[in-house]
Design an enzyme around this catalytic site. Structure first.
Site, mmCIF file in Angstrom:
data_model
loop_
_atom_site.group_PDB
_atom_site.id
_atom_site.type_symbol
_atom_site.label_atom_id
_atom_site.label_comp_id
_atom_site.label_asym_id
_atom_site.label_seq_id
_atom_site.Cartn_x
_atom_site.Cartn_y
_atom_site.Cartn_z
ATOM 1 N N ARG A 1 0.844 -1.203 0.000
ATOM 2 C CA ARG A 1 0.000 0.000 0.000
ATOM 3 C C ARG A 1 0.878 1.252 0.000
ATOM 4 O O ARG A 1 1.816 1.368 0.783
ATOM 5 C CB ARG A 1 -0.931 0.000 1.219
ATOM 6 C CG ARG A 1 -1.878 -1.195 1.207
ATOM 7 C CD ARG A 1 -2.895 -1.164 2.307
ATOM 8 N NE ARG A 1 -3.713 -2.380 2.281
ATOM 9 C CZ ARG A 1 -4.682 -2.659 3.129
ATOM 10 N NH1 ARG A 1 -4.994 -1.785 4.073
ATOM 11 N NH2 ARG A 1 -5.360 -3.783 3.030
ATOM 12 N N ARG B 1 0.297 -4.892 12.577
ATOM 13 C CA ARG B 1 -0.571 -4.239 13.572
ATOM 14 C C ARG B 1 -0.873 -5.183 14.731
ATOM 15 O O ARG B 1 -1.004 -4.751 15.881
ATOM 16 C CB ARG B 1 -1.868 -3.760 12.919
ATOM 17 C CG ARG B 1 -1.654 -2.592 11.977
ATOM 18 C CD ARG B 1 -2.956 -1.955 11.553
ATOM 19 N NE ARG B 1 -2.699 -0.761 10.731
ATOM 20 C CZ ARG B 1 -3.585 0.168 10.449
ATOM 21 N NH1 ARG B 1 -4.824 0.051 10.914
ATOM 22 N NH2 ARG B 1 -3.274 1.210 9.709
ATOM 23 N N ARG C 1 1.807 1.483 10.423
ATOM 24 C CA ARG C 1 1.366 1.861 9.073
ATOM 25 C C ARG C 1 2.575 1.773 8.148
ATOM 26 O O ARG C 1 3.464 2.629 8.168
ATOM 27 C CB ARG C 1 0.794 3.280 9.086
ATOM 28 C CG ARG C 1 0.093 3.665 7.776
ATOM 29 C CD ARG C 1 -0.403 5.099 7.816
ATOM 30 N NE ARG C 1 -1.401 5.290 8.863
ATOM 31 C CZ ARG C 1 -2.700 5.024 8.721
ATOM 32 N NH1 ARG C 1 -3.149 4.551 7.585
ATOM 33 N NH2 ARG C 1 -3.538 5.233 9.728
ATOM 34 N N GLU D 1 -7.602 0.168 14.511
ATOM 35 C CA GLU D 1 -8.117 -0.917 13.679
ATOM 36 C C GLU D 1 -7.122 -2.064 13.507
ATOM 37 O O GLU D 1 -5.963 -1.854 13.154
ATOM 38 C CB GLU D 1 -8.484 -0.366 12.298
ATOM 39 C CG GLU D 1 -8.969 -1.428 11.316
ATOM 40 C CD GLU D 1 -8.989 -0.948 9.882
ATOM 41 O OE1 GLU D 1 -8.923 -1.801 8.984
ATOM 42 O OE2 GLU D 1 -9.051 0.280 9.664
#
Length: 425
Positions: A261, A388, A276, A348
């Site tokens: 990403r 994460r 991230r 999240e």
């Protein structure tokens, strides 16, 4: 894509969905006009072709005087048919172009608003009071470096910012998480899958990632391949252009893949550590079901995610994601957010999305029941996004000396380790 018949029959519902998403409502009227032109162009082409065929039958029977006039008319019809065919193709292409820009219809129970307008549905687990335990919690990067588990410095040296190495026990922890997640999914009836990380444009477009999400997709222009941001993409395209017998449903797959990403638009956000990043590994659940069973399957995916996070002994909350944060394909999405102690908030970890028949229509995945053939429904749910999850595990299970307790569910996959110990410098 949505069903064009629904658009024609209830355009106000589609307008309301666009408005709730914060998307362009005028797109609905533009699409209605394009659809009308597409249909009228088709009718015009069919009429001219019928006239052309009829004329073709008359010419052999005509007198010499009549034949000359009919041949002249046939030549003109040939030109008209060709023009009508081109107009029909152009109208089809424009209607498809506009239809691909339209997001899925949002579920009527989804809260309206942006990223912060979600509704908390459930909370699970107990948030640790580190003050009562007599120490200040360290963040995951400090813990990971002390454990010899995370190397951000060399990741940046080799690949740039937001890249990392998992080393030593960090690499073992990823493998443990992946194996435990696949084991849970397999026990629940999912077929394990190792999926391609490179896909063709149709697979990426068909799953809805070349619209508003395109800025976060890596594209290899020379070869016209896309790097997937989730194994949802190759799993959704797995049955592309196929008809599945209804009695074979549901079909459930658990895909493991690297994910890529760009993280466009997140400059300065979550820059420390591995929360991230540009590349990570993930276990993704994916279901093909009868549309009538889609909502029930959505709840099942959520239950499997809750089972996973409960097994990891993480405090978490379940949220109903608001309309403006759904993404183009989902009609409804539930997120599970784990508590991150050093951030003092839930973040999240997993998502479960119901895409109804939106992706199936774009990818031509259909189900057959008797003589009836129709698009089926697709759903996806993250089981374990590795970095994460490591962040949440390290921070929530840390001990005063910098070691980290291993949840029981992971111990069989870590050689029986109960604690991860800091390494000597």
């Amino acid at each position: 894509m949505i069903d064009l018949r629904l658009l024609r029959e209830d355009p106000d519902r589609v307008r309301a969905s666009q408005r709730a998403r914060g998307e362009d409502v005028a797109l609905v009227d533009a699409l209605l006009s394009a659809d009308e032109l597409r249909r009228s162009s088709g009718v015009r082409f069919d009429e001219l072709r019928a006239e052309q065929k009829q004329l073709g039958k008359l010419i052999p029977k005509a007198t010499p005087e009549e034949r000359a006039e009919l041949l002249k008319k046939a030549e003109q019809l040939k030109t008209d048919v060709k023009a009508a065919d081109a107009a029909q193709d152009e109208a089809d292409a424009e209607a498809k172009r506009l239809l691909l820009q339209l997001g899925n219809l949002v579920h009527e129970d989804v809260p309206v608003g942006g990223e912060e307008d979600f509704v908390v549905l459930e909370t699970h687990g107990t948030i640790r009071d580190f003050g009562a335990e007599g120490f200040e919690p360290k963040d995951h990067l400090e813990l990971g470096e002390a454990l010899g588990a995370i190397d951000m410095e060399r990741g940046a040296k080799v690949s740039g910012s937001r890249f990392y190495y998992l080393t030593g026990v960090g690499a073992l922890l990823e493998l443990a998480l992946v194996n435990a997640a696949i084991a849970q999914a397999t026990e629940a009836g999912f077929i394990p899958m190792l999926t391609p990380a490179l896909v063709r444009p149709r697979a990426m477009e068909g799953t809805g990632f070349l619209g508003q999400a395109a800025e976060n997709v890596y594209h290899l222009e020379k070869d016209d391949y896309y790097l997937v941001g989730t194994s949802e993409v190759p799993l959704a395209a797995y049955h592309m252009d196929e008809i599945v017998e209804a009695d074979k449903l549901p079909l459930r797959y658990a895909g493991f893949s690297p994910c890529f990403r760009r993280e466009a638009g997140t400059y300065g956000k979550d820059t420390r550590g591995i929360f991230r990043v540009h590349q990570f590994d993930k276990v993704e659940m994916f279901s093909y079901v009868d549309p009538a069973d889609a909502e029930a399957e959505h709840r099942r995916l959520l239950e499997w995610e809750k089972q996973w996070l409960t097994g990891l002994e993480l405090p978490f909350q379940v949220i109903d994601v608001a309309t403006g944060d759904l993404g183009a394909s989902a009609s409804r999405k539930f997120d599970c957010e784990a508590w991150i102690p050093t951030q003092g908030k839930y973040r999240e970890l997993t998502s479960a999305s119901n895409c109804d028949s939106f992706q199936a229509r774009r990818l031509s995945v259909r189900m057959r029941e008797g003589k009836k053939v129709q698009p089926l429904a697709t759903l996806n749910g993250t089981l374990c996004a590795v970095p994460r999850t490591i962040v949440a595990l390290l921070e929530n299970h840390q001990l005063p000396d910098g070691s980290v307790r291993v949840p029981e569910v992971l111990r069989p996959y870590l050689g029986g380790r109960e604690v991860l110990e800091p390494v000597a410098k």
